[in-house]
Motif scaffolding. Sequence first.
Motif, PDB file in Angstrom:
ATOM      1  N   LEU A  76      72.975 -20.527 -27.522  1.00  0.00           N
ATOM      2  CA  LEU A  76      72.165 -19.739 -28.454  1.00  0.00           C
ATOM      3  C   LEU A  76      71.001 -20.551 -28.986  1.00  0.00           C
ATOM      4  N   ARG A  77      71.289 -21.783 -29.401  1.00  0.00           N
ATOM      5  CA  ARG A  77      70.241 -22.631 -29.974  1.00  0.00           C
ATOM      6  C   ARG A  77      69.189 -23.001 -28.935  1.00  0.00           C
ATOM      7  N   ARG A  78      69.651 -23.366 -27.757  1.00  0.00           N
ATOM      8  CA  ARG A  78      68.732 -23.840 -26.715  1.00  0.00           C
ATOM      9  C   ARG A  78      68.073 -22.703 -25.938  1.00  0.00           C
ATOM     10  N   LYS A  79      68.690 -21.534 -25.998  1.00  0.00           N
ATOM     11  CA  LYS A  79      68.263 -20.379 -25.213  1.00  0.00           C
ATOM     12  C   LYS A  79      68.350 -20.639 -23.708  1.00  0.00           C
ATOM     13  N   ILE A  80      69.338 -21.443 -23.359  1.00  0.00           N
ATOM     14  CA  ILE A  80      69.635 -21.728 -21.957  1.00  0.00           C
ATOM     15  C   ILE A  80      70.988 -22.418 -21.895  1.00  0.00           C
ATOM     16  N   SER A  81      71.695 -22.247 -20.785  1.00  0.00           N
ATOM     17  CA  SER A  81      72.950 -22.958 -20.564  1.00  0.00           C
ATOM     18  C   SER A  81      73.134 -23.137 -19.068  1.00  0.00           C
ATOM     19  N   MET A  82      73.700 -24.282 -18.693  1.00  0.00           N
ATOM     20  CA  MET A  82      73.996 -24.492 -17.287  1.00  0.00           C
ATOM     21  C   MET A  82      75.269 -23.766 -16.865  1.00  0.00           C
ATOM     22  N   ASN A  83      75.967 -23.191 -17.834  1.00  0.00           N
ATOM     23  CA  ASN A  83      77.061 -22.266 -17.530  1.00  0.00           C
ATOM     24  C   ASN A  83      76.418 -20.894 -17.329  1.00  0.00           C
ATOM     25  N   PRO A  84      76.416 -20.343 -16.115  1.00  0.00           N
ATOM     26  CA  PRO A  84      75.678 -19.098 -15.867  1.00  0.00           C
ATOM     27  C   PRO A  84      76.165 -17.912 -16.698  1.00  0.00           C
ATOM     28  N   ILE A  85      77.476 -17.858 -17.001  1.00  0.00           N
ATOM     29  CA  ILE A  85      77.989 -16.766 -17.819  1.00  0.00           C
ATOM     30  C   ILE A  85      77.393 -16.835 -19.218  1.00  0.00           C
ATOM     31  N   LEU A  86      77.352 -18.029 -19.789  1.00  0.00           N
ATOM     32  CA  LEU A  86      76.780 -18.203 -21.120  1.00  0.00           C
ATOM     33  C   LEU A  86      75.264 -18.052 -21.097  1.00  0.00           C
ATOM     34  N   ASN A  87      74.636 -18.458 -20.021  1.00  0.00           N
ATOM     35  CA  ASN A  87      73.179 -18.333 -19.936  1.00  0.00           C
ATOM     36  C   ASN A  87      72.751 -16.868 -19.970  1.00  0.00           C
ATOM     37  N   ALA A  88      73.435 -16.025 -19.206  1.00  0.00           N
ATOM     38  CA  ALA A  88      73.114 -14.597 -19.206  1.00  0.00           C
ATOM     39  C   ALA A  88      73.440 -13.985 -20.565  1.00  0.00           C
ATOM     40  N   PHE A  89      74.602 -14.341 -21.112  1.00  0.00           N
ATOM     41  CA  PHE A  89      75.054 -13.719 -22.356  1.00  0.00           C
ATOM     42  C   PHE A  89      74.165 -14.084 -23.533  1.00  0.00           C
ATOM     43  N   GLN A  90      73.744 -15.344 -23.651  1.00  0.00           N
ATOM     44  CA  GLN A  90      72.926 -15.731 -24.805  1.00  0.00           C
ATOM     45  C   GLN A  90      71.626 -14.946 -24.852  1.00  0.00           C
ATOM     46  N   GLU A  91      71.089 -14.633 -23.692  1.00  0.00           N
ATOM     47  CA  GLU A  91      69.848 -13.857 -23.657  1.00  0.00           C
ATOM     48  C   GLU A  91      70.070 -12.455 -24.226  1.00  0.00           C
ATOM     49  N   ILE A  92      71.203 -11.853 -23.885  1.00  0.00           N
ATOM     50  CA  ILE A  92      71.528 -10.517 -24.386  1.00  0.00           C
ATOM     51  C   ILE A  92      71.830 -10.569 -25.885  1.00  0.00           C
ATOM     52  N   VAL A  93      72.517 -11.604 -26.320  1.00  0.00           N
ATOM     53  CA  VAL A  93      72.815 -11.750 -27.752  1.00  0.00           C
ATOM     54  C   VAL A  93      71.526 -11.809 -28.558  1.00  0.00           C
ATOM     55  N   HIS A  94      70.571 -12.588 -28.097  1.00  0.00           N
ATOM     56  CA  HIS A  94      69.285 -12.679 -28.794  1.00  0.00           C
ATOM     57  C   HIS A  94      68.515 -11.358 -28.726  1.00  0.00           C
ATOM     58  N   GLN A  95      68.495 -10.760 -27.563  1.00  0.00           N
ATOM     59  CA  GLN A  95      67.700  -9.541 -27.379  1.00  0.00           C
ATOM     60  C   GLN A  95      68.187  -8.401 -28.260  1.00  0.00           C
ATOM     61  N   TYR A  96      69.526  -8.263 -28.382  1.00  0.00           N
ATOM     62  CA  TYR A  96      70.083  -7.124 -29.125  1.00  0.00           C
ATOM     63  C   TYR A  96      70.716  -7.532 -30.455  1.00  0.00           C
ATOM     64  N   ARG A  97      70.560  -8.803 -30.819  1.00  0.00           N
ATOM     65  CA  ARG A  97      71.051  -9.308 -32.107  1.00  0.00           C
ATOM     66  C   ARG A  97      72.543  -9.008 -32.283  1.00  0.00           C
ATOM     67  N   LEU A  98      73.324  -9.576 -31.401  1.00  0.00           N
ATOM     68  CA  LEU A  98      74.763  -9.340 -31.379  1.00  0.00           C
ATOM     69  C   LEU A  98      75.556 -10.419 -32.120  1.00  0.00           C
ATOM     70  N   TYR A  99      74.880 -11.257 -32.883  1.00  0.00           N
ATOM     71  CA  TYR A  99      75.475 -12.464 -33.456  1.00  0.00           C
ATOM     72  C   TYR A  99      76.791 -12.203 -34.200  1.00  0.00           C
ATOM     73  N   ASP A 100      76.776 -11.283 -35.143  1.00  0.00           N
ATOM     74  CA  ASP A 100      77.969 -11.027 -35.954  1.00  0.00           C
ATOM     75  C   ASP A 100      79.100 -10.448 -35.117  1.00  0.00           C
ATOM     76  N   LEU A 101      78.759  -9.610 -34.159  1.00  0.00           N
ATOM     77  CA  LEU A 101      79.780  -9.007 -33.309  1.00  0.00           C
ATOM     78  C   LEU A 101      80.488 -10.061 -32.460  1.00  0.00           C
TER      79      LEU A 101
END
Length: 278
Positions: A76-101
Amino acid sequence: MKHLFDSSSYSCSRLVTRAYSTSFSKAITLLAPSVRPAIYAIYGFVRYADEIVDTFDGYNQEELLMEFEENYEKALRRKISMNPILNAFQEIVHQYRLYDLVHDFLASMKMDLHKTEYNTVEEYKDYIYGSADVVGLMCLKVFVKGDEERFEELRPYAMRLGSAFQKVNFLRDYKDDASGLGRSYFPNLINGQLDNEAKQEIIKDIEADFEAAYKGVIQLPLEGRLGVYLAYRYYKRLLQELKAADSKRIREERIRINNFLKLEILVESYLRYKLNAI
């Protein structure tokens, strides 16, 4: 060139979804192409977290989950991860503001590390909210494209659908949860034992969830309606199979829907959708 890495990250999430759930995979293919990558990313993340607490027996599950959460927060902080699952997910979390969920989801996953019984309705509801309702809400955020007013209108229905799916899972997986993981989710069981009376009470509760959720399914934006409707139909049929099964059978085996019946549900759902008859 990062778009190649991002594209491959979403592809990994799609592969995870297909590997773990044929039913959800088929439902996602009926979503509009514009929302599929986000839903795959959500499923990939929640699937891996759930696998850590459910199937990684013999490993330090608490350490693995804490590390998974730490790596998610770094992504989340870096807006990138070498773990592909986390890399895709962090982008969606930021885009749709899913933080609390996401926070609430991970809190429920942590409960599975140590908690084995849910003796009160409040505990049961809290766990279901974090483990299932919030996943439905994440998907809803995607379907409404972040429109907060529309999201709040459909929020109660998405939660009821998430609850229905999770309770069906609990009933279907009763044998594995009880004998394999030593867990008892339903608070109405006597000494954690499922009998026919308790089963009927559980079924009645799930049917009420499905009835309420349907009102929201038919109001979903077109991008998400058919895919969610198909998942709804799959789970309702599975509930029918569980309803017809004796509690002893549920205690001893995992009730399933065969592939031919799944195909029948798929075709019927598609036709009803095209005829505007859902």
